[in-house]
Design an enzyme around this catalytic site. Sequence first.
Site, PDB file in Angstrom:
ATOM      1  N   CYS A   1      -5.119 -22.745  -1.947  1.00 40.15           N
ATOM      2  CA  CYS A   1      -6.215 -21.845  -1.802  1.00 40.15           C
ATOM      3  C   CYS A   1      -7.294 -22.474  -2.552  1.00 40.15           C
ATOM      4  O   CYS A   1      -7.453 -23.078  -3.531  1.00 40.15           O
ATOM      5  CB  CYS A   1      -5.711 -20.461  -2.281  1.00 40.15           C
ATOM      6  SG  CYS A   1      -7.070 -19.302  -1.842  1.00 40.15           S
TER       7      CYS A   1
ATOM      8  N   CYS B   1      -4.473 -12.638  -7.424  1.00 35.42           N
ATOM      9  CA  CYS B   1      -3.541 -13.304  -6.578  1.00 35.42           C
ATOM     10  C   CYS B   1      -2.173 -13.024  -6.771  1.00 35.42           C
ATOM     11  O   CYS B   1      -1.685 -13.390  -7.963  1.00 35.42           O
ATOM     12  CB  CYS B   1      -3.926 -14.611  -6.325  1.00 35.42           C
ATOM     13  SG  CYS B   1      -2.921 -15.485  -4.855  1.00 35.42           S
TER      14      CYS B   1
ATOM     15  N   CYS C   1      -8.914 -15.922  -6.794  1.00 33.00           N
ATOM     16  CA  CYS C   1      -8.865 -14.578  -7.221  1.00 33.00           C
ATOM     17  C   CYS C   1      -7.905 -14.144  -8.238  1.00 33.00           C
ATOM     18  O   CYS C   1      -6.815 -14.511  -8.338  1.00 33.00           O
ATOM     19  CB  CYS C   1      -8.394 -13.629  -5.782  1.00 33.00           C
ATOM     20  SG  CYS C   1      -9.540 -14.116  -4.335  1.00 33.00           S
TER      21      CYS C   1
END
Length: 371
Positions: free
Chosen positions: A93, A100, A97
């Site tokens: 990714c 996650c 975040c």
Amino acid sequence: MRTWETRHSAQTSICLKMPQSMVASPKMLLRLCINFLWSLKAIIFSKLINWTKGTCEGGTSPVQRVKDKLASQRKVQQAMTPTSVNYHFTRKCNYKCGFCFHTAKTSFVLPIDEAKRGLRLLKESGMEKINFSGGEPFLHEKGDFLGKLVQYCKQDLQLPSVSIVSNGSMIKESWFQKYGEYLDILAVSCDSFDEETNQLIGRTQGRKSHLDGLFKIRNWCQQYRVAFKINSVINTFNFDEDMTESIVELNPVRWKVFQCLLIDGENAGESALREAERFVISDQQFEEFLDRHSRVSCLVPESNEKMRNSYLILDEYMRFLDCREGRKDPSKSILDVGVKAAISFSGFDEIMFLKRGGKYVWSKADMKLEW
């Protein structure tokens, strides 16, 4: 409860302690023997009845155990149809975040022919909906790998529903032009309508505006006839935010609202790549957020309880992930052992899947949307 042996011992003890005159009486001895035989008969008969019914103290009868096992197997077979599957074909990714729960622990991606073989196995086992996720699914081969799988599932397998969950940062209009007709639903993750909050969460890359991309994708979905959906993870940085106005403006078909969830080995624990403890909110805080947005008709809430075991999650090796122990324990790959053998280790809770609204109108042909 005293066993037959202890009762027999008690009877013998009584006989030994009786007065000599009573023991010497043949009539009394005969009466005691008859009473003892009747008692013994009653005990044996009672045990036999209870054993047959499967209710005796020692456990169920062999016949009942076989019946229970067959019934249990039938329930498992009925519950283990992979109606809706979430295939996380990549863990990589471009966002970071902090909460996650499916992190970049490997960079592995199956060859596309093997991925298609697994998807066909799932379709043959009853799959109706496939959702592609990650990581960021548009990152691998700039979305072309994903597009080919989407096209295969809709055109070749003729699945009723094909969907994607993405952070939206890598999506281009050219992808819609090539693959949009094969996609039913595109869900874009957005946790806040404040850019600074998105920065704090990690829902960003460099100086790019996450929100500008979100509105652009919404417009492309309308233009290319793809149902638009929003996913939000509620955490310590956004639980007090009021998103009503922005959600109403974007008008998604569904707004999925998740309570921040800890998964050992992913976003919690020593081996985790994220430390999500600081993002966790209480059940009360989650309920307060839901109350604040109760007027939003497309809102679909998912607490930790609803979320944990109600998804069939397939990882990059096409292994089902069991989250019942608060971590992701993989099954063997469906490519090696088949769907039925692998799914029995998935920990899937079909009742909770239905309770959380997992089964809904998920084909864009049935949604009757105004494009």
